[in-house]
Structures are given as structure tokens and as C-alpha cells.
Design a protein around this motif. Sequence first.
Motif, PDB file in Angstrom:
ATOM      1  N   MET A 281      -3.076  -7.526   3.361  1.00 17.26           N
ATOM      2  CA  MET A 281      -2.185  -6.364   3.348  1.00 17.26           C
ATOM      3  C   MET A 281      -2.887  -5.116   3.865  1.00 17.26           C
ATOM      4  O   MET A 281      -2.318  -4.339   4.624  1.00 17.26           O
ATOM      5  N   ARG A 282      -4.136  -4.924   3.468  1.00 14.46           N
ATOM      6  CA  ARG A 282      -4.858  -3.748   3.950  1.00 14.46           C
ATOM      7  C   ARG A 282      -5.114  -3.854   5.462  1.00 14.46           C
ATOM      8  O   ARG A 282      -5.069  -2.842   6.170  1.00 14.46           O
ATOM      9  N   LYS A 283      -5.377  -5.054   5.940  1.00 16.78           N
ATOM     10  CA  LYS A 283      -5.559  -5.257   7.386  1.00 16.78           C
ATOM     11  C   LYS A 283      -4.256  -4.961   8.118  1.00 16.78           C
ATOM     12  O   LYS A 283      -4.247  -4.275   9.152  1.00 16.78           O
ATOM     13  N   PHE A 284      -3.140  -5.472   7.583  1.00 21.55           N
ATOM     14  CA  PHE A 284      -1.843  -5.199   8.197  1.00 21.55           C
ATOM     15  C   PHE A 284      -1.565  -3.696   8.231  1.00 21.55           C
ATOM     16  O   PHE A 284      -1.096  -3.164   9.240  1.00 21.55           O
ATOM     17  N   ALA A 285      -1.840  -3.020   7.112  1.00 17.65           N
ATOM     18  CA  ALA A 285      -1.565  -1.585   7.022  1.00 17.65           C
ATOM     19  C   ALA A 285      -2.338  -0.816   8.092  1.00 17.65           C
ATOM     20  O   ALA A 285      -1.803   0.100   8.729  1.00 17.65           O
ATOM     21  N   ARG A 286      -3.609  -1.184   8.304  1.00 14.01           N
ATOM     22  CA  ARG A 286      -4.412  -0.517   9.337  1.00 14.01           C
ATOM     23  C   ARG A 286      -3.819  -0.755  10.725  1.00 14.01           C
ATOM     24  O   ARG A 286      -3.684   0.170  11.530  1.00 14.01           O
ATOM     25  N   GLN A 287      -3.463  -2.005  10.989  1.00 14.46           N
ATOM     26  CA  GLN A 287      -2.933  -2.347  12.311  1.00 14.46           C
ATOM     27  C   GLN A 287      -1.559  -1.719  12.542  1.00 14.46           C
ATOM     28  O   GLN A 287      -1.277  -1.207  13.622  1.00 14.46           O
ATOM     29  N   LYS A 288      -0.729  -1.765  11.522  1.00 14.95           N
ATOM     30  CA  LYS A 288       0.641  -1.264  11.683  1.00 14.95           C
ATOM     31  C   LYS A 288       0.666   0.250  11.852  1.00 14.95           C
ATOM     32  O   LYS A 288       1.417   0.773  12.685  1.00 14.95           O
ATOM     33  N   THR A 289      -0.142   0.968  11.079  1.00 16.10           N
ATOM     34  CA  THR A 289      -0.165   2.419  11.238  1.00 16.10           C
ATOM     35  C   THR A 289      -0.690   2.808  12.620  1.00 16.10           C
ATOM     36  O   THR A 289      -0.234   3.785  13.212  1.00 16.10           O
ATOM     37  N   ALA A 290      -1.629   2.017  13.138  1.00 16.23           N
ATOM     38  CA  ALA A 290      -2.128   2.273  14.495  1.00 16.23           C
ATOM     39  C   ALA A 290      -1.014   2.043  15.515  1.00 16.23           C
ATOM     40  O   ALA A 290      -0.866   2.802  16.484  1.00 16.23           O
ATOM     41  N   GLU A 291      -0.218   0.991  15.308  1.00  7.63           N
ATOM     42  CA  GLU A 291       0.912   0.701  16.203  1.00  7.63           C
ATOM     43  C   GLU A 291       1.978   1.789  16.133  1.00  7.63           C
ATOM     44  O   GLU A 291       2.644   2.094  17.127  1.00  7.63           O
ATOM     45  N   LEU A 292       2.157   2.375  14.946  1.00  2.00           N
ATOM     46  CA  LEU A 292       3.201   3.374  14.762  1.00  2.00           C
ATOM     47  C   LEU A 292       2.833   4.742  15.324  1.00  2.00           C
ATOM     48  O   LEU A 292       3.715   5.570  15.576  1.00  2.00           O
ATOM     49  N   ALA A 293       1.550   4.994  15.530  1.00  2.00           N
ATOM     50  CA  ALA A 293       1.116   6.306  16.011  1.00  2.00           C
ATOM     51  C   ALA A 293       1.841   6.736  17.293  1.00  2.00           C
ATOM     52  O   ALA A 293       2.335   7.868  17.373  1.00  2.00           O
ATOM     53  N   PRO A 294       1.953   5.854  18.316  1.00  2.00           N
ATOM     54  CA  PRO A 294       2.654   6.272  19.539  1.00  2.00           C
ATOM     55  C   PRO A 294       4.158   6.479  19.342  1.00  2.00           C
ATOM     56  O   PRO A 294       4.802   7.099  20.188  1.00  2.00           O
ATOM     57  N   GLU A 295       4.711   5.959  18.266  1.00  5.60           N
ATOM     58  CA  GLU A 295       6.148   6.120  18.000  1.00  5.60           C
ATOM     59  C   GLU A 295       6.498   7.562  17.648  1.00  5.60           C
ATOM     60  O   GLU A 295       7.658   7.962  17.726  1.00  5.60           O
ATOM     61  N   ALA A 296       5.495   8.335  17.231  1.00  2.00           N
ATOM     62  CA  ALA A 296       5.715   9.749  16.859  1.00  2.00           C
ATOM     63  C   ALA A 296       6.845   9.876  15.834  1.00  2.00           C
ATOM     64  O   ALA A 296       7.787  10.649  16.014  1.00  2.00           O
TER      65      ALA A 296
ATOM     66  N   PRO B 126       0.992  -4.110 -18.426  1.00  2.00           N
ATOM     67  CA  PRO B 126       1.058  -2.796 -17.782  1.00  2.00           C
ATOM     68  C   PRO B 126      -0.204  -1.986 -18.066  1.00  2.00           C
ATOM     69  O   PRO B 126      -0.672  -1.931 -19.215  1.00  2.00           O
ATOM     70  N   ALA B 127      -0.743  -1.371 -17.021  1.00  2.00           N
ATOM     71  CA  ALA B 127      -2.005  -0.637 -17.166  1.00  2.00           C
ATOM     72  C   ALA B 127      -1.806   0.759 -17.737  1.00  2.00           C
ATOM     73  O   ALA B 127      -2.778   1.468 -17.988  1.00  2.00           O
ATOM     74  N   GLY B 128      -0.551   1.150 -17.928  1.00  2.00           N
ATOM     75  CA  GLY B 128      -0.277   2.464 -18.492  1.00  2.00           C
ATOM     76  C   GLY B 128      -0.362   3.588 -17.481  1.00  2.00           C
ATOM     77  O   GLY B 128      -0.378   4.763 -17.832  1.00  2.00           O
ATOM     78  N   THR B 129      -0.415   3.231 -16.215  1.00  2.00           N
ATOM     79  CA  THR B 129      -0.446   4.226 -15.154  1.00  2.00           C
ATOM     80  C   THR B 129       0.283   3.649 -13.948  1.00  2.00           C
ATOM     81  O   THR B 129       0.790   2.532 -14.005  1.00  2.00           O
ATOM     82  N   SER B 130       0.377   4.408 -12.882  1.00  2.00           N
ATOM     83  CA  SER B 130       1.087   3.933 -11.694  1.00  2.00           C
ATOM     84  C   SER B 130       0.320   4.333 -10.443  1.00  2.00           C
ATOM     85  O   SER B 130      -0.676   5.048 -10.500  1.00  2.00           O
ATOM     86  N   THR B 131       0.811   3.865  -9.296  1.00  2.00           N
ATOM     87  CA  THR B 131       0.103   4.105  -8.045  1.00  2.00           C
ATOM     88  C   THR B 131       1.100   4.092  -6.895  1.00  2.00           C
ATOM     89  O   THR B 131       2.321   4.049  -7.109  1.00  2.00           O
ATOM     90  N   ARG B 132       0.597   4.105  -5.673  1.00  2.00           N
ATOM     91  CA  ARG B 132       1.424   3.945  -4.479  1.00  2.00           C
ATOM     92  C   ARG B 132       1.321   2.510  -3.987  1.00  2.00           C
ATOM     93  O   ARG B 132       0.321   1.837  -4.220  1.00  2.00           O
ATOM     94  N   GLY B 133       2.343   2.077  -3.260  1.00  2.00           N
ATOM     95  CA  GLY B 133       2.258   0.791  -2.593  1.00  2.00           C
ATOM     96  C   GLY B 133       1.153   0.828  -1.548  1.00  2.00           C
ATOM     97  O   GLY B 133       0.856   1.892  -0.991  1.00  2.00           O
ATOM     98  N   LEU B 134       0.548  -0.316  -1.258  1.00  2.00           N
ATOM     99  CA  LEU B 134      -0.624  -0.335  -0.375  1.00  2.00           C
ATOM    100  C   LEU B 134      -0.294   0.136   1.039  1.00  2.00           C
ATOM    101  O   LEU B 134      -1.078   0.869   1.646  1.00  2.00           O
ATOM    102  N   PHE B 135       0.847  -0.278   1.581  1.00  2.00           N
ATOM    103  CA  PHE B 135       1.200   0.177   2.928  1.00  2.00           C
ATOM    104  C   PHE B 135       1.606   1.647   2.916  1.00  2.00           C
ATOM    105  O   PHE B 135       1.206   2.421   3.794  1.00  2.00           O
ATOM    106  N   ALA B 136       2.400   2.044   1.931  1.00  2.00           N
ATOM    107  CA  ALA B 136       2.833   3.436   1.848  1.00  2.00           C
ATOM    108  C   ALA B 136       1.626   4.373   1.755  1.00  2.00           C
ATOM    109  O   ALA B 136       1.582   5.420   2.408  1.00  2.00           O
ATOM    110  N   ALA B 137       0.642   3.989   0.955  1.00  2.00           N
ATOM    111  CA  ALA B 137      -0.559   4.806   0.803  1.00  2.00           C
ATOM    112  C   ALA B 137      -1.299   4.932   2.130  1.00  2.00           C
ATOM    113  O   ALA B 137      -1.755   6.030   2.501  1.00  2.00           O
ATOM    114  N   ALA B 138      -1.409   3.822   2.862  1.00  2.00           N
ATOM    115  CA  ALA B 138      -2.100   3.845   4.152  1.00  2.00           C
ATOM    116  C   ALA B 138      -1.349   4.725   5.149  1.00  2.00           C
ATOM    117  O   ALA B 138      -1.959   5.486   5.912  1.00  2.00           O
TER     118      ALA B 138
END
Length: 318
Positions: free
Chosen positions: A84-99, A126-138
Motif C-alpha cells: 500500500m505504501r508503494k502504491f501510494a508513492r507511485q500513485k501520487t507521483a502519477e497524479l502530480a501531472p493531473e494538477a 480499538p487502540a483508543g485513537t484514530s489516524t488517516r488512511g495510508l493513501f489519504a495521508a500520502a
Amino acid sequence: MSETVKIKVGVSSCLLGVKVRWNGDHKQDRYITDILGRFFEWVPVCPEFETGMGVPRETVRLVKDGAETLMLGTKSRKDWTVPMRKFARQKTAELAPEALCGFIFKKGSPSCGMERVALYNPAGMPAGTSTRGLFAAAFMDKFPLVPVEEEGRLNDDKIRENFIVRVFSFYRLRQLFAVFSRGALVSFHTAHKYLLMAHSVKHYTGLGRLVAKSNMYSPAELKERYSEGFMEALANEASARKNVNVLQHMMGYLKKQLDAEEKKNMLEAIEDYHKELVPLIVPLTLVSHFVKKFRIEYLLNQVYLNPHPKELMLRNHV
């Protein structure tokens, strides 16, 4: 803005009705597809499907393991973190030219959730806290100025209006800096005066100082500084109090043209809006009418009067 010129906005694929959910279903949002779709060109993304999890698939959850946040299969505990982290890096790079000028994420998703995504401990509790989704955070880390929101939060009138104002404003900002000149920046800042004031007088003033001293900065630094301040300003809520302040400022340009009855009607409309008896569109319609009638050029050019298509009816709520 013409419906033939659409703004590119990212979106979680399932919100468009694409059947990529874990159970083979979708979460189509009619407001997104039928209303916003008239003005936005959607760029769909489903991180879990595109990472190779398949449809249907086992659900995944985010697990806090020491300093690391893992994406694990709910039952099998298969580790999807690295893919997922690899996908997030690649996908955000692909989205950059989309502006992209915005992104609407799926609420609560371990990949797409913008905030408050459930976080678990290694024991599955439940850990008693929350976070962002991995792709959304990237995505948010790579494109910090791009407006983002979740479909669930768009049900709130004020959040919905603020997000859409930011999307259209970011689109105009991109157009400004695509072919940049310091003179164009002055015109842009002047046209956005009251829109900025409706969100943050402090930021408007600070940006004004930056524009006045624009010769002190390189084009790249000026673009960065202005863009950050501009989008930071619009992230603030345009409250009734701040809108009233703007309406009163605009009335100042009309005081010599309006007769006693017209002034009375205008002040009553502003006061009724301040008391939340009528929506913002009521005093704004009056202001717009007189601005056009008397050809007040400075106000005719103010983005505040038309920051987004009137068909969206974003200023019609009390």
C-alpha cells in the motif's frame, strides 16, 4: 464558469458507483455524481483494488504496532503495509501531472479516510485513537495545498461550501501561476479581497503586504508564499459575522447611489442574515443587483459575489 470547462478533482472510486468495495458493492454518492459532476472532472482512485487486493476481498484494518502503523487483513492478518505504501508513492507521483484541484475521500476507509480512521492494537482491540488512511495521508503530505474532504462531511452545509470555495479558488490560483506576472498577482489579489476577508482578515492583510513587496522575492518563492497564505486563509470558516463585515464594506461603495428606502432594505437584509433568519443569498442578491445597476466596477470584479456556480446553491442555507 461554463460546464464545458471542468475542474479535475480526485475521488474514491466507490463514491462514483464503481463496484470496488470489499464486498463487491459501491457507495455511490448522488451529490458527488449528479451535482458536483456537472462542474468537476473526476479522477477516480481505489487504493485497495489497485494495490491488488481484488474484489470481493478480505477487509483490512490499521494496526498500531509500536511506532509503525500497519495495514493487516482483519482475519488472516496478511500484511498489506508495504504494497500500500508503494502504491501510494507511485500513485501520487502519477497524479502530480493531473494538477488536481481537490480530492473527496471515502470516510473511515483504512486507505482513503481523511481523518478519524479506526486504529487497533496488535490484539485486535480499538487502540483508543484514530489516524488517516495510508493513501489519504500520502496524498495530503505530497499535495498539502490541495483541498480535501470526505463525502460524509459534505452533508454539512458549511463544510460543503468551504470545500467547494477552496476547490474553485485553487483552480483560479493554478491558472494565475501557470502564466505568472506580478501585475496579474496584484489583479488576482484585488479581485479576491472580499472573499479572503470573509474567511480571514488577518491573512488578507498579510497577503497584501506580500504582494506590495513582491519585487523582493523570486517568482518561485512568491508563488509558494502566496499560495500557502491564500489556501490557509480559505481553510477558515466564512462565519456570519465575517460575511456581515464584508457586506457592510461593500455597502460603502453604494451609499451615494442608494436612496433612503434602498439603504433601509439593504440594512434589514444584512441584519436578518446576521440573526440567521435568512440565508446569505438574500443580502448578496441585493448587493449584486445594485452593483450591476450602478456599474460599480471595483465590486463587479469581486470574486466574493460569484465564487462558484450559482447552480450549486451553496449560499441558500441559513
